[in-house]
Enzyme design. Structure first.
Site, PDB file in Angstrom:
ATOM      1  N   CYS A  59      34.078  -5.980 -19.252  1.00  0.00           N
ATOM      2  CA  CYS A  59      33.747  -5.149 -20.302  1.00  0.00           C
ATOM      3  C   CYS A  59      33.732  -5.834 -21.448  1.00  0.00           C
ATOM      4  O   CYS A  59      34.451  -6.689 -21.857  1.00  0.00           O
ATOM      5  CB  CYS A  59      34.809  -3.791 -20.183  1.00  0.00           C
ATOM      6  N   GLU A  60      32.781  -5.368 -22.344  1.00  0.00           N
ATOM      7  CA  GLU A  60      32.323  -6.128 -23.783  1.00  0.00           C
ATOM      8  C   GLU A  60      33.585  -5.775 -24.633  1.00  0.00           C
ATOM      9  O   GLU A  60      33.489  -6.267 -25.567  1.00  0.00           O
ATOM     10  CB  GLU A  60      31.226  -5.540 -24.157  1.00  0.00           C
ATOM     11  N   HIS A  61      34.313  -4.618 -24.414  1.00  0.00           N
ATOM     12  CA  HIS A  61      35.355  -4.265 -25.290  1.00  0.00           C
ATOM     13  C   HIS A  61      36.830  -4.890 -25.252  1.00  0.00           C
ATOM     14  O   HIS A  61      37.288  -5.334 -26.176  1.00  0.00           O
ATOM     15  CB  HIS A  61      35.651  -2.832 -25.217  1.00  0.00           C
ATOM     16  N   HIS A  62      36.982  -5.439 -23.963  1.00  0.00           N
ATOM     17  CA  HIS A  62      38.296  -6.261 -23.623  1.00  0.00           C
ATOM     18  C   HIS A  62      38.079  -7.481 -22.984  1.00  0.00           C
ATOM     19  O   HIS A  62      38.901  -8.247 -22.845  1.00  0.00           O
ATOM     20  CB  HIS A  62      39.181  -5.555 -23.090  1.00  0.00           C
ATOM     21  N   GLN A  84      29.644   0.339 -18.423  1.00  0.00           N
ATOM     22  CA  GLN A  84      29.105   0.492 -17.292  1.00  0.00           C
ATOM     23  C   GLN A  84      28.015   1.276 -17.399  1.00  0.00           C
ATOM     24  O   GLN A  84      26.914   1.395 -16.809  1.00  0.00           O
ATOM     25  CB  GLN A  84      30.126   1.231 -16.334  1.00  0.00           C
ATOM     26  N   HIS A 132      37.701  -0.074 -14.103  1.00  0.00           N
ATOM     27  CA  HIS A 132      37.776  -0.918 -15.151  1.00  0.00           C
ATOM     28  C   HIS A 132      39.368  -1.479 -15.513  1.00  0.00           C
ATOM     29  O   HIS A 132      40.053  -0.489 -15.587  1.00  0.00           O
ATOM     30  CB  HIS A 132      37.273   0.008 -16.459  1.00  0.00           C
ATOM     31  N   CYS A 163      40.490  -2.827 -17.954  1.00  0.00           N
ATOM     32  CA  CYS A 163      40.947  -2.419 -19.262  1.00  0.00           C
ATOM     33  C   CYS A 163      41.810  -1.152 -19.378  1.00  0.00           C
ATOM     34  O   CYS A 163      42.557  -0.986 -20.307  1.00  0.00           O
ATOM     35  CB  CYS A 163      40.020  -2.504 -20.219  1.00  0.00           C
TER      36      CYS A 163
END
Ligand SMILES: [Zn+2]
Length: 200
Positions: free
Chosen positions: A92-95, A133, A161, A163
């Protein structure tokens, strides 16, 4: 209206060297509270950088190029083609935490088909980038739609996910389901239902 295919943006600064990437890992190790100079961690930065090359190799592949070779001797075949349950691992691009899931990719051809392994490679190429996603689902569908120009494309992704399963709200066992339907899959409820019935 077709949405625009989101491409990985070119880095503005020159790419860091491998040594700089390894140094960044040492910084994170120190920040976490450990000592990168102790025996057990000496080789860790180089292993992490190598792992990153694998996790993010999708930035070096062009998903549109993967679909270029098509076959037209199909005797008028115009039914649904579905590759089911394509396992993938993304981040994931956030975590930068793992996203582990499966994708179902279907299309109805318009005079030509693509080798089925190529559908899996398109999934793989987008998975090996930092993702959310929803975006990945759209990218896969939009790319197939753009290059093959079929009667329709359908993509469903189910994924866990990390995260949110191994950190944050800690909800193991949950998965996120996303879908994108284009062309006949969007317009015709029976066609869409036929595709959705193949998903478990
Ligand atoms: Zn995340």
């Amino acid at each position: 209206m077709k949405s625009k295919i989101i491409k990985a943006p070119a880095a503005e600064a020159p790419a860091p060297t491998r040594a700089e990437a390894e140094e960044a890992v040492r910084t994170l190790l120190r920040w976490a509270g450990d000592n990168p100079e102790r025996d057990g961690l000496l080789e860790t930065p180089s292993r992490v950088v190598k792992a990153y090359q694998e996790y993010f190799r999708g930035y070096h592949d062009d998903p549109e190029a993967i679909l270029q070779k098509t076959f037209e001797e199909i005797e008028g075949y115009d039914e649904m083609i579905v590759l089911r349950s394509i396992r993938f691992e993304s981040h994931c691009e956030h975590h930068m935490a793992p996203i582990v899931g499966r994708a179902w990719v279907g299309y109805i051809p318009n005079g030509r088909v693509v080798g089925i392994s190529k559908l899996a490679r398109v999934v793989e190429t987008y998975a090996k980038r930092l993702q959310i996603q929803e975006k990945m689902t759209s990218q896969i569908a939009n790319t197939i739609d753009k290059v093959l120009n079929p009667q329709g494309v359908a993509v469903v992704i189910k994924a866990e996910h990390h995260c949110m399963t191994t950190r944050g709200v800690h909800k193991p066992g949950t998965d996120l389901v996303t879908s994108r339907m284009l062309g006949i899959f969007r317009d015709n409820a029976i066609t869409r239902q036929e595709f959705l019935s193949m998903i478990d």
